[in-house]
Scaffold this motif. Structure first.
Motif, PDB file in Angstrom:
ATOM      1  N   GLU A  69       0.825  -1.203   0.000  1.00  0.00           N
ATOM      2  CA  GLU A  69       0.000   0.000   0.000  1.00  0.00           C
ATOM      3  C   GLU A  69       0.863   1.258   0.000  1.00  0.00           C
ATOM      4  N   PHE A  70       2.073   1.150   0.495  1.00  0.00           N
ATOM      5  CA  PHE A  70       2.936   2.312   0.675  1.00  0.00           C
ATOM      6  C   PHE A  70       4.046   2.313  -0.369  1.00  0.00           C
ATOM      7  N   ASP A 192      10.793  -0.841   4.299  1.00  0.00           N
ATOM      8  CA  ASP A 192       9.518  -0.136   4.107  1.00  0.00           C
ATOM      9  C   ASP A 192       9.459   1.086   5.024  1.00  0.00           C
ATOM     10  N   ALA A 195       5.968   3.119   5.316  1.00  0.00           N
ATOM     11  CA  ALA A 195       4.949   2.389   6.077  1.00  0.00           C
ATOM     12  C   ALA A 195       5.304   2.393   7.559  1.00  0.00           C
ATOM     13  N   TYR A 198       4.808   5.904   9.103  1.00  0.00           N
ATOM     14  CA  TYR A 198       3.378   6.209   9.188  1.00  0.00           C
ATOM     15  C   TYR A 198       2.750   5.502  10.391  1.00  0.00           C
ATOM     16  N   ASP A 266      -3.802   8.479   5.299  1.00  0.00           N
ATOM     17  CA  ASP A 266      -3.813   7.082   4.877  1.00  0.00           C
ATOM     18  C   ASP A 266      -2.642   6.838   3.925  1.00  0.00           C
ATOM     19  N   ALA A 267      -2.559   5.598   3.423  1.00  0.00           N
ATOM     20  CA  ALA A 267      -1.454   5.233   2.539  1.00  0.00           C
ATOM     21  C   ALA A 267      -1.478   6.030   1.241  1.00  0.00           C
ATOM     22  N   ARG A 271       1.590   8.181  -0.339  1.00  0.00           N
ATOM     23  CA  ARG A 271       2.108   8.071  -1.710  1.00  0.00           C
ATOM     24  C   ARG A 271       2.183   9.435  -2.379  1.00  0.00           C
TER      25      ARG A 271
END
Length: 281
Positions: A69-70, A192, A195, A198, A266-267, A271
């Motif tokens: 997702e990231f 990552d 991610a 976050y 959110d992801a 991005r």
């Protein structure tokens, strides 16, 4: 945990030249119940092995899905190859942990997370500094290092330490649980980072800080250029507070953790922010 090249000649060493670890081991051993037949034991082991493999596969798949997702970092990532940087006596003689804790004003009663704790060098010092009223989370993602750390915590009777198993994209820390987080010579090993950062943000209490100690070197040579570090953390809402130089040429950059209003929702927003920041080595 990590290792880096040092400028001082006596301690110049890479990950691969580390001596074998010698950690204290408890003499007590669990007694194993005798099995009545070899067939029963074989059947049990077969079922346990299957269940363990299925659990590991499920956890790996879940972590990979979450990480997808990231965005990935636009740079190489160093391998995780050792649970410590160098012999603890040499490290103590250099005074690294004391210097870092003084820079951050770590004090009694605080809650601190050592992310990428390895076999617990900083955990030991943090446990002493925060005292009985404080709490230290020793976090890592490598099962072998976590096993070493749990054994060390038990042997040393560090009652103010909790060992946390995380993943490359999730530190797995409780919400609003820490005042300070440390990443010591390991940011370049995070596969990552967006991610992880976050998911780390909600773990901070109000005014929480993240301190990263690293070498000014390429990320595939166990370092992180400070400009790149500041760019990547800034994309997830972390704001630079100060930079301190270590006597051996390494640096410590301290960041203010983003509050709920300033961190990405959110992801998808991560991005977008990462794309806009365009962080490059």
């Amino acid at each position: 945990m990590m290792l880096r090249l040092r400028s001082s000649s006596r301690l110049l060493c890479a990950h691969m030249c580390l001596p074998a670890l010698s950690l204290p081991r408890t003499s007590a051993r669990r007694r194993v119940t005798r099995w009545t037949t070899a067939a029963s034991l074989a059947a049990y082991l077969g079922l346990a092995g299957t269940a363990s493999a299925q659990t590991t596969a499920a956890q790996t798949a879940s972590a990979q899905t979450a990480a997808a997702e990231f965005p990935a970092p636009n740079r190489p990532v160093s391998r995780i190859v050792a649970p410590r940087w160098i012999a603890e006596n040499d490290r103590d003689a250099f005074g690294e942990a004391e210097k870092v804790m003084n820079i951050l004003n770590i004090r009694a009663g605080q809650r601190v997370a050592d992310i990428g704790a390895g076999d617990g060098y900083y955990v030991r010092h943090l446990s002493e500094r925060v005292g009985a009223r404080g709490l230290v989370y020793g976090q890592d993602i490598e099962p072998r290092y976590l096993s070493m750390l749990r054994e060390r915590v038990a042997d040393a009777k560090w009652t103010n330490v909790e060992v946390i198993a995380g993943t490359p994209g999730d530190p797995a820390l409780p919400a609003a649980s820490i005042d300070v987080a440390l990443m010591i010579h390991m940011y370049h090993e995070i596969s990552d980072p967006y991610a992880l950062l976050y998911r780390l943000a909600p773990a901070f209490r109000a005014g929480g800080r993240l301190a990263i100690l690293d070498q000014d070197a390429p990320t595939d040579r166990h370092g992180t250029p400070p400009r790149l570090l500041i760019c990547e953390l800034g994309a997830v809402g972390y704001s630079r507070v100060r930079r301190d130089e270590m006597p051996d040429g390494a640096y410590v950059v301290t960041f203010r953790a983003p509050d709920a209003a300033s961190r990405p929702r959110d992801a998808a927003e991560v991005r977008a922010r990462v794309a806009a920041a365009n962080c490059r080595p």
